[in-house]
Design a protein around this motif. Structure first.
Motif, PDB file in Angstrom:
ATOM      1  N   GLY A 134       0.784  -1.228   0.000  1.00 57.37           N
ATOM      2  CA  GLY A 134       0.000   0.000   0.000  1.00 57.37           C
ATOM      3  C   GLY A 134       0.811   1.270   0.000  1.00 57.37           C
ATOM      4  N   GLU A 151       0.059  -4.469  -6.748  1.00 53.16           N
ATOM      5  CA  GLU A 151      -0.517  -3.443  -5.883  1.00 53.16           C
ATOM      6  C   GLU A 151      -1.787  -2.810  -6.449  1.00 53.16           C
ATOM      7  N   GLU A 155      -9.314  -1.075  -1.591  1.00 50.32           N
ATOM      8  CA  GLU A 155      -9.130  -1.483  -0.188  1.00 50.32           C
ATOM      9  C   GLU A 155      -8.414  -0.394   0.615  1.00 50.32           C
ATOM     10  N   TRP A 156      -7.393   0.194  -0.005  1.00 49.04           N
ATOM     11  CA  TRP A 156      -6.644   1.247   0.690  1.00 49.04           C
ATOM     12  C   TRP A 156      -7.556   2.435   0.983  1.00 49.04           C
ATOM     13  N   HIS A 166      -5.500  -3.328  -5.383  1.00 47.40           N
ATOM     14  CA  HIS A 166      -5.877  -3.082  -3.987  1.00 47.40           C
ATOM     15  C   HIS A 166      -6.238  -1.636  -3.686  1.00 47.40           C
TER      16      HIS A 166
END
Ligand SMILES: [Fe+2]
Length: 202
Positions: free
Chosen positions: A146, A190, A196-197, A193
């Protein structure tokens, strides 16, 4: 393209607190080379250069742990210019009051075969360096797992997410990401995602 990796250790200081940290430093190219970040200890970085010509020392951002060896390193490797984005000058001045970097980074600038991508958020002047092919040096903007920390002074989570969207996550999926701390990752690992972050807020 040859890449030499050096890990140095020291203290990150901000907002009156201190953290023990290990930093990644990257020596990029065959000869000449560009050095990405100047963390803690000039000697092992100069040893990795091994007498090759250094065209630039590029600082991904102005946090003390990434810049604190810059003057000593420059002196040890023949006096190349030290580059920093001007939006992090206040951080530079916390470490080196009364002096300035030699040159300014700006989005799109080419330095020794690397292209500067201005990616604010972790700090206002945070930058990544892209080789135009398969390699990104991401500083503290993008790590395995992240985005970089945005909980301290001069950081913005909304801004780092915008930098991800506009500058980084659209790079080719196979692009290898070399961050300022910790392990490598890839854009393809990455990018899925991002939502999600945003949902978790860091
Ligand atoms: Fe940082």
């Amino acid at each position: 393209m040859r890449i030499d990796h050096v890990v140095t250790s020291g203290v990150f200081t901000l907002d009156g607190q201190e953290w023990e940290v290990d930093n990644n430093v990257w020596v990029v190219g065959d000869d000449p080379v560009v050095i990405v970040d100047a963390a803690h200890d000039a000697a092992p970085i100069a040893a990795a250069v091994g007498g090759r010509t250094v065209t630039a020392i590029v600082l991904t951002h102005g946090h003390n742990d990434h810049i604190n060896a810059a003057p000593a390193l420059a002196e040890a490797v023949g006096g190349p210019p030290v580059y920093l984005h001007p939006d992090d000058l206040m951080l530079w001045h916390q470490v080196f009051p009364g002096s300035n970097p030699d040159r300014w980074l700006e989005d799109g600038l080419a330095v020794g075969g690397l292209t500067v991508l201005h990616t604010p958020g972790h700090s206002p002047g945070g930058c990544c360096l892209w080789d135009g092919a398969g390699t990104l040096f991401s500083g503290d903007t993008l790590f395995r797992g992240g985005p970089g920390n945005t909980s301290r002074t001069f950081s913005s989570f909304a801004t780092i997410i915008e930098s991800m969207q506009t500058q980084l996550l659209g790079l080719p999926a196979q692009t290898v990401v070399h961050p300022g701390h910790g392990d490598d990752t890839t854009i393809g690992d990455e990018a899925p995602h991002l939502d999600e972050w945003v949902a978790r807020g860091y």
